[in-house]
Each structure stands twice: as C-alpha cells, then as structure tokens.
Design a protein around this motif. Structure first.
Motif, PDB file in Angstrom:
ATOM      1  N   VAL A 399      15.812 -51.823  23.771  1.00 33.87           N
ATOM      2  CA  VAL A 399      15.061 -51.963  25.019  1.00 33.87           C
ATOM      3  C   VAL A 399      15.932 -51.590  26.235  1.00 33.87           C
ATOM      4  O   VAL A 399      15.528 -50.763  27.045  1.00 33.87           O
ATOM      5  CB  VAL A 399      14.441 -53.374  25.147  1.00 33.87           C
ATOM      6  N   PRO A 400      17.150 -52.141  26.349  1.00 35.35           N
ATOM      7  CA  PRO A 400      17.981 -51.755  27.499  1.00 35.35           C
ATOM      8  C   PRO A 400      18.189 -50.242  27.635  1.00 35.35           C
ATOM      9  O   PRO A 400      18.113 -49.697  28.734  1.00 35.35           O
ATOM     10  CB  PRO A 400      19.317 -52.461  27.217  1.00 35.35           C
ATOM     11  N   ARG A 401      18.398 -49.551  26.489  1.00 34.58           N
ATOM     12  CA  ARG A 401      18.656 -48.113  26.557  1.00 34.58           C
ATOM     13  C   ARG A 401      17.471 -47.301  27.027  1.00 34.58           C
ATOM     14  O   ARG A 401      17.621 -46.179  27.475  1.00 34.58           O
ATOM     15  CB  ARG A 401      19.059 -47.594  25.163  1.00 34.58           C
ATOM     16  N   THR A 402      16.274 -47.844  26.842  1.00 37.86           N
ATOM     17  CA  THR A 402      15.087 -47.043  27.161  1.00 37.86           C
ATOM     18  C   THR A 402      14.333 -47.593  28.369  1.00 37.86           C
ATOM     19  O   THR A 402      13.190 -47.233  28.598  1.00 37.86           O
ATOM     20  CB  THR A 402      14.118 -47.008  25.959  1.00 37.86           C
ATOM     21  N   THR A 403      14.975 -48.503  29.106  1.00 34.41           N
ATOM     22  CA  THR A 403      14.311 -49.077  30.272  1.00 34.41           C
ATOM     23  C   THR A 403      15.154 -48.835  31.511  1.00 34.41           C
ATOM     24  O   THR A 403      15.980 -49.673  31.877  1.00 34.41           O
ATOM     25  CB  THR A 403      14.073 -50.591  30.052  1.00 34.41           C
ATOM     26  N   PRO A 404      14.977 -47.690  32.151  1.00 35.15           N
ATOM     27  CA  PRO A 404      15.783 -47.385  33.326  1.00 35.15           C
ATOM     28  C   PRO A 404      15.555 -48.431  34.420  1.00 35.15           C
ATOM     29  O   PRO A 404      14.433 -48.907  34.591  1.00 35.15           O
ATOM     30  CB  PRO A 404      15.267 -46.011  33.785  1.00 35.15           C
ATOM     31  N   GLY A 405      16.615 -48.802  35.100  1.00 36.33           N
ATOM     32  CA  GLY A 405      16.480 -49.750  36.210  1.00 36.33           C
ATOM     33  C   GLY A 405      16.666 -51.202  35.786  1.00 36.33           C
ATOM     34  O   GLY A 405      16.741 -52.089  36.632  1.00 36.33           O
ATOM     35  N   LEU A 406      16.733 -51.448  34.477  1.00 32.23           N
ATOM     36  CA  LEU A 406      16.918 -52.819  34.006  1.00 32.23           C
ATOM     37  C   LEU A 406      18.415 -53.154  34.081  1.00 32.23           C
ATOM     38  O   LEU A 406      19.220 -52.548  33.391  1.00 32.23           O
ATOM     39  CB  LEU A 406      16.419 -52.926  32.561  1.00 32.23           C
ATOM     40  N   ILE A 407      18.751 -54.086  34.940  1.00 35.22           N
ATOM     41  CA  ILE A 407      20.175 -54.399  35.130  1.00 35.22           C
ATOM     42  C   ILE A 407      20.681 -55.316  34.020  1.00 35.22           C
ATOM     43  O   ILE A 407      20.034 -56.297  33.656  1.00 35.22           O
ATOM     44  CB  ILE A 407      20.408 -55.025  36.532  1.00 35.22           C
ATOM     45  N   LEU A 408      21.840 -54.938  33.478  1.00 39.07           N
ATOM     46  CA  LEU A 408      22.427 -55.687  32.365  1.00 39.07           C
ATOM     47  C   LEU A 408      23.701 -56.392  32.820  1.00 39.07           C
ATOM     48  O   LEU A 408      24.291 -56.043  33.838  1.00 39.07           O
ATOM     49  CB  LEU A 408      22.774 -54.729  31.222  1.00 39.07           C
ATOM     50  N   THR A 409      24.142 -57.355  32.024  1.00 41.14           N
ATOM     51  CA  THR A 409      25.425 -57.998  32.293  1.00 41.14           C
ATOM     52  C   THR A 409      26.534 -57.152  31.673  1.00 41.14           C
ATOM     53  O   THR A 409      26.260 -56.182  30.979  1.00 41.14           O
ATOM     54  CB  THR A 409      25.489 -59.396  31.647  1.00 41.14           C
ATOM     55  N   LYS A 410      27.764 -57.570  31.905  1.00 41.37           N
ATOM     56  CA  LYS A 410      28.900 -56.823  31.362  1.00 41.37           C
ATOM     57  C   LYS A 410      28.827 -56.738  29.838  1.00 41.37           C
ATOM     58  O   LYS A 410      29.239 -55.778  29.231  1.00 41.37           O
ATOM     59  CB  LYS A 410      30.218 -57.509  31.778  1.00 41.37           C
ATOM     60  N   LYS A 411      28.288 -57.801  29.237  1.00 35.19           N
ATOM     61  CA  LYS A 411      28.210 -57.824  27.768  1.00 35.19           C
ATOM     62  C   LYS A 411      27.007 -57.062  27.232  1.00 35.19           C
ATOM     63  O   LYS A 411      26.811 -56.984  26.022  1.00 35.19           O
ATOM     64  CB  LYS A 411      28.138 -59.270  27.282  1.00 35.19           C
ATOM     65  N   GLY A 412      26.176 -56.543  28.120  1.00 27.21           N
ATOM     66  CA  GLY A 412      25.006 -55.792  27.679  1.00 27.21           C
ATOM     67  C   GLY A 412      23.744 -56.629  27.563  1.00 27.21           C
ATOM     68  O   GLY A 412      22.706 -56.152  27.128  1.00 27.21           O
ATOM     69  N   ASN A 413      23.846 -57.911  27.954  1.00 26.96           N
ATOM     70  CA  ASN A 413      22.641 -58.744  27.963  1.00 26.96           C
ATOM     71  C   ASN A 413      21.811 -58.400  29.201  1.00 26.96           C
ATOM     72  O   ASN A 413      22.319 -57.830  30.160  1.00 26.96           O
ATOM     73  CB  ASN A 413      23.015 -60.229  28.007  1.00 26.96           C
TER      74      ASN A 413
END
Lengths: 464, 279
Positions: A399-413
């Motif tokens: 989901v993170p890879r295919t959702t532009p604009g979704l801000i993640l934490t340093k760990k990728g959460n």
C-alpha cells in the motif's frame, strides 16, 4: 458467598496429550465456574478495569449480568462494544490491560475478566447467536483494507452506524493474523470465522483475493466511489537478522512457518497439499507470543526438541506469561542470553547447525529493558535442523508503495494520528500494526474503533 | 470463483488456460504473476501471467504439469471454476526504448517472455527473440513470438527444430555480432544462470524472472527470499525480475528443492493409490 482470593482455574488439555494435537489447549469455564468467578467482582464505584480496555467494554456491567446468571444480557453488553469477544477472550493480554487495573489484584488475583469474556462469547455463539439490530443506512461507502483485528473492528463499528462497508482482503479467507498467525490450539479458526460471520451479518461485504496496491490502488477505490478508506494491513514483512547462511533450507520466518501450518493446514499434509518440513531439533529465535506459537507448533508437528533462543533473560521475554507457561508444560526448552550469529548447512543447502553467541545484560535501553551485550569468545555451535526466525515484522510495502502522498515514518510505517487514525491524505485513515509496528490484537482493535469513530465524524462533516 | 474459459494443450504436458478475471486483467502488466488455489485443500501456487485481455476481462496462464498441483490443474476443463485467483502480483517489467534487446524464453518460459517482448516492441525496441526447449514438441507460440519480434531464433537440445544446441549458443553469436542493450531471460533456473554467465563478459544488463517457492505472494511470509548481490530480497514484492548478474542461482536452485520429498509423497497419494505414475 465468601470472597476467594484466587481466581477459578480454567480447565485445560493435559500437556502430554495436547502436544500431540492441534485442538484448543484451554477448555473454557462452565456456567458454574463463570458464576463463581464473576461473584468475585467487587463492582467498584470507579471501575478501573474499564479504563484498561482499548475497546471500552463495560466490564463490571457484563460481569454483574453473569453474577445474576443472565448470560444473554452479559452477551449483549459485551457485544455492544466488542465485535470479536470470543477472540479477545482467548488472545488478549488481559494481564496488561483490564485485569492489571482490577483492585483485587492488589492483594490477590484479579478477576479473570478474559476468561469470563470468553465464556460469555462462547455461550452466546452456541446458545443464541445474537442477531444484529437493524440500523438506518447512511448512503456512504467505506473501504477497509485488510481483514485482521483492526479492519474487522473498524468495519463492524462503521456498519453499526449504518455505513456501507467493504473489506478488501489479500488472502483467500478473512481474518488476517487471526487465521494465518495464531495457531488453532490457541484460537480455533472456526471461532474466528463465526465472529467474522457476525460482522457479515452487520452488512459488511468482504472481498477476498483482493490485494490493495495491486488489484486496485487506494486512488482507484476512491475513484470508484468510496468516501473514505481505512488501512489496516498489519505488519506483514518478516524481519531477518541478515546472518550468514540465513537463507539455508529449513530456516523459516515465523510467518511462513505459521502460515503453512495455520492457514494452509500443513499439519494435515498430504490431505491438504501444502507441505511443511520439520526437523528433530528446532530452534525458534525470539521470545514473543509468535515465538511461543512457533515453538509449540513445532512439537505438534513432530519435533523431538524445540528451543526458544533469546538474547535477553526470562524476565524480559515479551510473550504473555500464560503462553510461556503453556510452552514450558509442553516441553519447550529455553536458551536465554543466547543469539545466533551464523548458520551452517549441509551439501544440499539444508541447515544443520547454528553458531550462537552468549550475552550478558547491560544497562536499560530505550525500550526500558536491559540491553544484551555480546560476550566475546563465547561462540558455540548448536546442532539444529529447523530454525524459525520470530523477531518481528516490518510494515508491508504494497500500500505505501502505490499510494503517492502517504507520509510514512522512518521505519516505513504509516504516519497516522493516534486518536483518529487520520493520515496525510484526506479520506484515508490507518490503524493497527501498519501504524504502530507489530503489537497485539486488542491494540489493533482499539485503533480500528477510534478510526471508525473518526471516519464517522469526518463523513458527517463534524471534522475535517 | 474464477471460470476457466479455455484449456488448450500447447505441447508435451504444457497447458494454456484462459481464465475470467476482469479485475486482474484490468491491472496486469508484463512481468507479473498470479496466485491460484484450486480448491479447499489445494496449495497456493504462483503462475506467471502469459497474456491478458482488458477488453474480454481475461488472463492467460501457461504451465507445465510437472508437480502434483500443476498436474491437478491440468485436469480442469473449460467451464470449471478455480476457487481462488489473486493478482496481478510482483513488480512489472521495466519497459523503455533501449534500442536492440534480446528476449529469451526457455521451455514453459516462452509464455511469460511473450508479454515482455510485446511490450518492448510496442515501446519501439528492436526485439530479437530466442526460444528454446529440449525438443520441438515442447515449443509453442512460435507465430505469436514472431509477430512481436523483429527476428525470432529457435534452438532445441536435440536439433528437432531450429539450431541444435542451447539458447545461450544462439545468444553468444548475437552478442559477438552486434550491440545488444539489454537481455531478458525466463526459463528453468539453470538456463537463466547460463544466460547470465553468457552475457557477463559482454557487460550486457540481463534481467531474469525468478520462480521461487511462495505462499502468500504479498511479502508476508518470506518463503520466496532470494540472494541478490549482498542482499536478501523477496521475489514476490521486490521481483520476480532481478539483475541476473547479481542473483545467487545456486542458492535459488537449492531452495527450489526444499519440498522435493513432500512432492513425491503427494504425487504418490494422488495416483492409482500406488504412485505408479501411469497417467
């Protein structure tokens, strides 16, 4: 009735027997036992137990109903807040939640709230099967990604409010970690599916075999007319230690080991076509609940010896006390202050030994636990033919890879507001392990509940 | 449930299935795969998408019936339904206009190389395709491959069609003759390893598509881990395509053999009650 200091014991399968089968270990209370345990509740004016419950169950109220021998009313009270009570009653770490706050725990044992919850949920499922009340429908659609504890809870709460809810699940059955991760002997899959059936009865549509990020993106779903999206995809990428030889055959991630067994029923091979290979001597790396599940599963699959290998000491083990006890009773052995540094294989590429190092405990680290420090020159080899790496999971990237604009934490959460689950994208909420990192079923449910409330406020225009 | 629209025999034990799956067809790209589960007690098995039609809402899978699960799948007929089908999974091929490219399909690998060759052709590349197999009865899709290639070369081990020898023999000649920008190779692990070894001295970037053992296909289980360069990667979410010069093929081949004994057990169970292998 005189007040007993200790709680009513719950009957369990004999360890010698249960280690040979996948049937549930703890057998549950009878009505009499439940009534007796319920009678221990002091019905405090200011019930602290309630504050310890992430899904806000009216604990003293449902226990009162039990005391009065009215399990039907108890079930109603329980299900009002908790959509998955039979699951929570089995796998919640109650000792750190509701039961930790119980006033009886100050001098003796707290009320066995979890066991009572399980009793009520099982009674209701077997006796009455409560029909959900009809609610007025709201003409708005919500997409829930992932059908684990967070997604199911958010879906159920939104459906109870009248929303049209669809859950998208990547696997072929709903339930997420409840199906693939937690073994049958701790949480029967039949129980999980029956609780999911209740959620379906609330009107929730579940689409399996649907990988959000692949089959459709979040943007696609919003375009298709969903008014809000909740991401509850969980912690779904196993961690490895990057040690030499870690990709040898016979070394599994806990997720693979448990998925083959629980979801694909490899313990019934070849009746079920998914295989699993089990050696004589199994080492499980890590000491959380997942590690206990793997070590106990290994014995049931026929391992002669099963070890928990943990780099800290018994005190720091993150697993629930009850799980550790059950594992010990079944013969799981513990190697503390020890961690692998390399694996050795045979000519076919199958693991045959692991080189371990001994550790000592130093000062507390940021987690508050004493930090393990390697002892130089303490390496030794341990023969093993199966290894299960159970040192946690990272966030699944689909989901993170295919959702532009979704801000993640340093760990990728996914970065999301703790109270509302709101993410950096409008209409998109998130909760559970994908936000917090691997945690517990009940915390994920709590996050699902908060997000459902926030989505409701958002869609009603109460909040932006 | 996903309906099988067509079951066609392409060659010796090689089958083509066209399956109704509109949502997957709508998103499928060259290089991706699906996971199927035939029925309640079946395994989850990954299969590469050989073709798709967004208009018809169908995908095409091609497989060789060698293991217990693929043999079982081969028995399914048009009109029957598959219980579970999920996808499209994996990262699509990186399609650009590179110049002259070579697409190599070995055996059943001809199927997944086809959409890649087609996409490369559509992107303006000069596409030279090489297809190979042990013998001619294992070759298929010659016309389809020819239609998306500027040049189609064939090799068989026994010389029953095209040049006698391996695809790497044909490839080596090409590399010596002209400037190749990029090579794709899909086929048995030994073939992909040989292709990577052939292109290495020429320093031509070579993409291979790995088919490790997999369970969920979404990154969750880690069964499909492969060593690429110095790193461990998950073929399902990081691949299935990788730089062939970086892949540890020996490890990958060993990992493919993990469940060989179990495979024999289940084959024995399925046939005539005695494992005679008679059909």
């Amino acid at each position: 009735m005189s007040l007993r200091k200790s709680r009513v014991e719950m009957p369990a399968q004999d360890p010698k027997e249960r280690v040979k089968n996948f049937k549930e270990v703890a057998l549950g209370y009878t009505s009499e036992m439940a009534r007796e345990e319920a009678s221990r509740c002091l019905n405090c004016k200011n019930p602290l137990c309630k504050k310890g419950c992430p899904v806000e169950v009216d604990i003293p109220e449902f226990i009162s109903a039990l005391k009065e021998d009215d399990p039907a009313r108890a079930a109603k009270i329980l299900k009002n807040k908790n959509n998955l009570p039979a699951i929570c009653g089995r796998v919640c770490p109650q000792e750190n939640q509701c039961e930790m706050h119980c006033i009886l725990g100050k001098k003796g044992e707290p009320v066995a709230i979890g066991r009572l919850e399980r009793f009520v949920a099982d009674w209701e499922r077997e006796q009455v099967n409560l029909k959900p009340e009809k609610v007025e429908t709201i003409n708005k659609k919500v997409a829930i990604i992932g059908s684990g504890p967070a997604g199911l809870t958010a879906a159920a709460d939104l459906a109870k409010l009248g929303y049209q809810v669809t859950i998208f699940e990547a696997l072929h059955v709903p339930g997420g970690v409840l199906m693939y991760g937690i073994p049958e002997f701790r949480l029967p899959k039949e129980v999980v599916q029956q609780e999911i059936n209740y959620i379906k009865k609330l009107g929730v549509d579940i689409q399996v075999n649907f990988v959000v990020g692949k089959t459709a993106t979040i943007a696609d779903l919003l375009e298709e007319g969903y008014d809000a999206v909740f991401i509850g995809t969980g912690a779904g990428l196993p961690n490895f230690m990057n040690l030499p030889g870690e990709n040898l055959n016979g070394i599994y991630s806990a997720n693979e080991f448990l998925t083959r067994t629980n979801l694909m029923k490899a313990y019934l091979f070849p009746q079920y076509a998914t295989p699993i290979k089990i050696g004589k001597k199994v080492a499980v790396i890590g000491a959380g609940n997942v590690a206990m599940d793997a070590a106990r599963t290994a014995l049931r699959l026929g391992a002669e010896e099963s070890y928990i290998v943990y780099r800290r000491s018994a005190e720091e083990m993150p697993a629930r006390h009850e799980e550790v006890e059950h594992a010990r009773e079944e013969g799981v052995q513990f190697l503390f202050l020890t961690s692998p540094v390399a694996y050795k294989g045979d000519e076919k590429g199958h693991v045959r030994a692991m080189t371990c190092q001994k550790f000592a405990l130093g000062d507390p680290d940021e987690s508050g636990r004493r930090k393990p420090v390697a002892i130089p020159g303490s390496e030794f080899d341990m023969e093993v033919d199966t290894v299960v790496v159970a040192i946690g999971q990272g966030p699944n990237p689909l989901v993170p890879r295919t959702t532009p604009g979704l801000i993640l934490t340093k760990k990728g959460n996914i970065q999301a507001d703790e109270e509302t689950g709101a993410t950096s994208l409008p209409n998109v909420f998130a909760g559970g392990d994908i936000v917090t990192g691997a945690a517990t079923v009940i915390l994920a449910m709590g996050a699902g509940k908060k997000a459902a409330r926030a989505i409701h406020r958002y869609l009603q225009g109460i909040e932006k | 449930m996903y309906e099988i629209l067509k079951n066609e025999v392409l060659g010796s034990n090689i089958y083509l299935f066209e399956v109704k799956a509109a949502r997957i067809a709508a998103k499928a790209e060259a290089g991706q795969f699906v996971i199927i589960r035939l029925h309640e007690t079946a395994e989850r098995i990954p299969l590469t998408i050989a073709d798709y039609s967004r208009e018809k809402g169908t995908i095409t899978i091609i497989f060789q019936a060698v293991g217990a699960s693929t043999r079982e799948l081969a028995e399914y007929e048009a009109g029957q339904k598959i219980l579970d089908l999920v996808g499209p999974l994996g990262v699509p091929s990186e399609i650009e206009n590179y110049g002259t490219v070579v697409c190599i399909g070995g055996g059943v690998g001809i199927a997944p190389i086809y959409p890649i060759a087609r996409a490369l052709k559509e992107a303006g590349n000069r596409v030279i395709s090489i297809i190979g197999a042990r013998s001619r009865d294992l070759l298929f899709w010659k016309e389809k491959m020819a239609a998306v290639s500027d040049e189609l070369l064939i090799a068989t081990d026994d010389g029953s069609e095209g040049r006698k020898g391996f695809v790497t023999d044909v490839l080596k000649d090409l590399l010596e003759k002209e400037k190749i920008e990029r090579v794709w190779a899909i086929g048995p692990m030994v073939m992909m390893k040989a292709v990577a070894n052939t292109t290495r001295p020429f320093a031509v970037k070579t993409i291979v598509s790995l088919n490790p053992i997999m369970v969920d296909g979404t990154g969750m289980c880690g069964a499909c881990r492969v060593a690429v360069g110095k790193e461990t990667k998950f073929a399902c979410v990081d691949g299935p395509e990788f730089d062939g010069h970086e892949v540890d093929f020996d490890l990958a081949m060993k990992r493919l053999a993990i469940f060989k004994d179990e495979e024999q057990r289940i084959l024995a169970k399925g046939q005539c009650g005695g494992g005679c292998g008679c059909h």
